[in-house]
Design a protein around this motif. Structure first.
Motif, PDB file in Angstrom:
ATOM      1  N   LEU A   1      12.404  21.068 -14.193  1.00 51.22           N
ATOM      2  CA  LEU A   1      13.693  21.586 -14.099  1.00 51.22           C
ATOM      3  C   LEU A   1      15.194  20.849 -14.223  1.00 51.22           C
ATOM      4  N   LYS A   2      14.629  19.224 -14.750  1.00 51.19           N
ATOM      5  CA  LYS A   2      16.045  18.423 -14.534  1.00 51.19           C
ATOM      6  C   LYS A   2      16.242  18.349 -15.447  1.00 51.19           C
ATOM      7  N   THR A   3      14.933  19.179 -16.552  1.00 45.83           N
ATOM      8  CA  THR A   3      15.252  19.393 -18.320  1.00 45.83           C
ATOM      9  C   THR A   3      16.293  20.607 -18.738  1.00 45.83           C
ATOM     10  N   SER A   4      16.265  21.215 -18.087  1.00 45.41           N
ATOM     11  CA  SER A   4      16.343  22.483 -17.849  1.00 45.41           C
ATOM     12  C   SER A   4      17.587  22.751 -17.218  1.00 45.41           C
ATOM     13  N   THR A   5      18.796  24.109 -17.879  1.00 40.74           N
ATOM     14  CA  THR A   5      19.607  24.722 -17.605  1.00 40.74           C
ATOM     15  C   THR A   5      20.130  25.747 -16.373  1.00 40.74           C
ATOM     16  N   ILE A   6      18.198  25.763 -15.799  1.00 40.11           N
ATOM     17  CA  ILE A   6      17.695  27.050 -14.393  1.00 40.11           C
ATOM     18  C   ILE A   6      18.385  25.812 -13.274  1.00 40.11           C
ATOM     19  N   ASN A   7      19.589  26.915 -12.632  1.00 38.65           N
ATOM     20  CA  ASN A   7      20.315  26.242 -11.148  1.00 38.65           C
ATOM     21  C   ASN A   7      18.990  26.082 -10.370  1.00 38.65           C
ATOM     22  N   TYR A   8      18.424  24.943  -9.737  1.00 43.60           N
ATOM     23  CA  TYR A   8      18.236  24.609  -8.454  1.00 43.60           C
ATOM     24  C   TYR A   8      17.895  24.588  -7.793  1.00 43.60           C
ATOM     25  N   LEU A   9      19.387  22.925  -7.437  1.00 45.28           N
ATOM     26  CA  LEU A   9      19.502  22.423  -6.623  1.00 45.28           C
ATOM     27  C   LEU A   9      20.021  22.755  -4.841  1.00 45.28           C
ATOM     28  N   ASN A  10      19.861  23.905  -4.650  1.00 47.19           N
ATOM     29  CA  ASN A  10      19.797  24.522  -3.519  1.00 47.19           C
ATOM     30  C   ASN A  10      18.812  25.423  -3.561  1.00 47.19           C
ATOM     31  N   ASN A  11      17.865  25.800  -3.879  1.00 46.37           N
ATOM     32  CA  ASN A  11      16.177  26.368  -3.812  1.00 46.37           C
ATOM     33  C   ASN A  11      15.791  25.747  -2.974  1.00 46.37           C
ATOM     34  N   GLU A  12      14.852  26.789  -1.791  1.00 45.66           N
ATOM     35  CA  GLU A  12      13.648  25.408  -1.570  1.00 45.66           C
ATOM     36  C   GLU A  12      12.512  24.913  -2.202  1.00 45.66           C
TER      37      GLU A  12
ATOM     38  N   LYS B   1       0.559  -0.840   0.152  1.00 42.89           N
ATOM     39  CA  LYS B   1      -0.048  -0.048  -0.172  1.00 42.89           C
ATOM     40  C   LYS B   1       0.576   1.002   0.130  1.00 42.89           C
ATOM     41  N   ALA B   2       0.882   1.973  -0.798  1.00 38.24           N
ATOM     42  CA  ALA B   2       2.159   3.005  -1.124  1.00 38.24           C
ATOM     43  C   ALA B   2       0.699   4.189  -1.187  1.00 38.24           C
ATOM     44  N   PRO B   3       1.170   5.636  -0.493  1.00 34.00           N
ATOM     45  CA  PRO B   3       1.079   6.998   0.106  1.00 34.00           C
ATOM     46  C   PRO B   3       0.879   7.578  -1.913  1.00 34.00           C
ATOM     47  N   PRO B   4       0.037   8.561  -1.416  1.00 30.49           N
ATOM     48  CA  PRO B   4       0.074   8.694  -2.414  1.00 30.49           C
ATOM     49  C   PRO B   4       1.073   9.939  -3.100  1.00 30.49           C
ATOM     50  N   LYS B   5       1.860  10.004  -4.687  1.00 24.97           N
ATOM     51  CA  LYS B   5       3.051  10.565  -4.752  1.00 24.97           C
ATOM     52  C   LYS B   5       2.207  12.191  -4.933  1.00 24.97           C
ATOM     53  N   GLY B   6       3.308  12.566  -4.130  1.00 24.70           N
ATOM     54  CA  GLY B   6       2.906  14.373  -4.475  1.00 24.70           C
ATOM     55  C   GLY B   6       4.245  14.917  -6.152  1.00 24.70           C
ATOM     56  N   LYS B   7       4.128  15.693  -5.979  1.00 14.59           N
ATOM     57  CA  LYS B   7       5.106  16.916  -7.226  1.00 14.59           C
ATOM     58  C   LYS B   7       5.925  17.737  -6.547  1.00 14.59           C
ATOM     59  N   ARG B   8       6.834  18.124  -6.799  1.00 15.19           N
ATOM     60  CA  ARG B   8       8.356  18.401  -5.631  1.00 15.19           C
ATOM     61  C   ARG B   8       8.064  19.559  -6.301  1.00 15.19           C
ATOM     62  N   GLY B   9       8.062  20.504  -6.153  1.00 15.35           N
ATOM     63  CA  GLY B   9       8.368  22.191  -6.419  1.00 15.35           C
ATOM     64  C   GLY B   9       9.238  23.096  -6.008  1.00 15.35           C
ATOM     65  N   PHE B  10      10.145  23.345  -7.083  1.00 16.30           N
ATOM     66  CA  PHE B  10      11.672  23.931  -6.065  1.00 16.30           C
ATOM     67  C   PHE B  10      11.214  25.728  -6.177  1.00 16.30           C
ATOM     68  N   LEU B  11      11.482  27.040  -5.737  1.00 18.54           N
ATOM     69  CA  LEU B  11      11.726  28.169  -5.599  1.00 18.54           C
ATOM     70  C   LEU B  11      12.159  28.424  -6.386  1.00 18.54           C
ATOM     71  N   ILE B  12      11.651  29.522  -7.893  1.00 19.54           N
ATOM     72  CA  ILE B  12      12.858  30.085  -8.794  1.00 19.54           C
ATOM     73  C   ILE B  12      12.769  31.719  -8.711  1.00 19.54           C
ATOM     74  N   PRO B  13      13.529  32.298  -7.829  1.00 20.14           N
ATOM     75  CA  PRO B  13      13.151  33.844  -8.058  1.00 20.14           C
ATOM     76  C   PRO B  13      13.109  34.440  -9.930  1.00 20.14           C
ATOM     77  N   PHE B  14      12.908  35.358 -10.444  1.00 22.21           N
ATOM     78  CA  PHE B  14      12.564  34.936 -11.401  1.00 22.21           C
ATOM     79  C   PHE B  14      12.699  37.270 -11.909  1.00 22.21           C
ATOM     80  N   LEU B  15      13.247  37.217 -13.064  1.00 25.34           N
ATOM     81  CA  LEU B  15      12.652  38.874 -12.531  1.00 25.34           C
ATOM     82  C   LEU B  15      11.854  39.045 -13.804  1.00 25.34           C
ATOM     83  N   THR B  16      11.349  38.464 -14.630  1.00 20.93           N
ATOM     84  CA  THR B  16       9.684  38.815 -15.152  1.00 20.93           C
ATOM     85  C   THR B  16       9.318  36.823 -15.864  1.00 20.93           C
ATOM     86  N   LEU B  17       8.183  36.989 -16.141  1.00 24.95           N
ATOM     87  CA  LEU B  17       7.696  36.012 -15.911  1.00 24.95           C
ATOM     88  C   LEU B  17       6.440  36.357 -16.942  1.00 24.95           C
TER      89      LEU B  17
END
Length: 375
Positions: free
Chosen positions: A120-131, A64-80
């Motif tokens: 993020l794993k497919t991008s060039t955005i640096n994220y590993l140390n982010n919240e 019996k497995a628990p629900p799988k959740g999507k993990r997101g990293f906080l990315i500051p941006f200049l524009t979106l």
């Protein structure tokens, strides 16, 4: 494409995982002591006794497995910018431009957003140390027993080869044309002053992305080339060209190295071993570090490359050195608060408010101040 998607899916980190220790518990189905609990990877607590997997796969097969959740990293941006029904154009604080599916932005806030780990794993955005945090996860009850959870292994930093740097520097010299930033420096300082600064920081002209652009090599204190930022400047004003878009890129993207894992260091970090007696001065802009090395050569000048890089992971090599930080106008409070936190970890950083006391607009920096007051 299918294989790549499968690999990325398998690498995805979920909120819950099976206990990696050798401890076995009573299975709720077969009553054998062969049951492995699930644990919450954020808190280290066991889930309730019905969540887990029995090791008796042939005879019991209870899982019996628990629900799988999507993990997101906080990315500051200049524009979106909303560019279509399905995508945003994001420019992060390092000037990296990405087209992001709307489905992969899990939460949006002012000046920052949570982007899915899968993307993020497919991008060039640096994220590993982010919240980071999890989304779309149904919470389940846990035991109040804390375990030590092994952190997911981070990808190793990539490095540019010295042969590549030598090749680009040779091409630059053979071109017999100065990049726009060097032209600006030569209009404001002597040839010898500029030549010394260019040599110290390995400042290199390039036509990789734009004619007469500039490469800033990020070389760490061990002499390894962590990355190379490419930017375009106006040769008359010395300002970065931001219209019709911000002219910033990275060498690994320009030469198409998709597996390059960018792990930034301070620009100028390689200089700290040359003189252990000198204090170190920290600014945000690479250009400002170079200019201030001419104005005030009694310091070793380094730059964070962005205001958000004034943090432990980037500044760690300076921990035992006496440092002075000079934030851009409008950033004094942020850098000052961060410096107070870093002092509790053994850093010796004093933050100057010299720019904050001026009537300059937000974003003006120490080089602007010196040009205004000394030229």
């Amino acid at each position: 494409m299918f294989l790549l998607t499968k690999i990325i899916y398998q690498m995805e980190t979920f909120k819950y995982s099976l206990d990696k220790s050798s401890k076995k518990n009573l299975c709720p189905n077969c009553n054998k002591n062969t049951f492995v609990y699930y644990v919450n990877t954020e808190t280290g607590n066991y889930l309730t006794t019905d969540f887990g997997r029995c090791d008796r796969e042939q005879n019991c097969n209870y899982h019996k497995a628990p629900p799988k959740g999507k993990r997101g990293f906080l990315i500051p941006f200049l524009t979106l910018q909303d560019i279509s029904n399905k995508a945003f154009k994001l420019v992060d604080v390092n000037g990296i431009i990405s087209i992001i599916p709307k489905s992969q932005i899990l939460e949006q806030q002012k000046g920052r957003c949570y982007i899915s780990e899968w993307y993020l794993k497919t991008s060039t955005i640096n994220y590993l140390n982010n919240e980071s945090k999890y989304f779309n996860t149904d919470e389940v009850c846990t035991f109040n027993e804390v375990k030590t959870i092994k952190e997911p292994q981070q990808l190793k930093s990539s490095f540019h080869r010295l042969k590549l740097q030598d090749k680009i520097i040779k091409e630059y010299k053979d071109n017999q044309k100065f990049d726009n930033l060097t032209t600006f420096l030569l209009d404001n300082f002597t040839f010898d002053e500029v030549d010394k600064a260019v040599s110290n920081y390995y400042l290199t002209g390039s036509n990789y992305c734009w004619q007469q652009s500039t490469i800033f090599w990020q070389i760490d204190d061990k002499g390894q080339i962590r990355g190379a930022k490419i930017m375009l400047y106006d040769k008359v004003t010395g300002k970065r060209i931001k219209e019709p878009y911000n002219h910033i890129n990275w060498l690994h993207k320009a030469i198409k190295e998709p597996d390059f894992n960018l792990c930034q260091c301070l620009f100028g970090l390689h200089l700290i071993n040359e003189d252990c007696q000198k204090s170190i001065a920290i600014v945000e802009s690479e250009k400002t570090a170079i200019i201030m090395s001419i104005f005030l050569p009694e310091f070793i000048w380094v730059s964070t490359g962005s205001k958000s890089n004034f943090k432990f992971e980037v500044l760690e090599p300076l921990k035992k050195r006496k440092c002075f930080a000079f934030p851009d106008k409008g950033e004094f409070n942020n850098w000052s608060n961060k410096a107070k936190e870093l002092k509790t970890k053994g850093f010796k950083i004093e933050v100057s408010n010299i720019i904050e006391q001026t009537n300059f607009n937000n974003g003006f920096d120490l080089a602007d101040y010196y040009f205004k007051t000394t030229k």
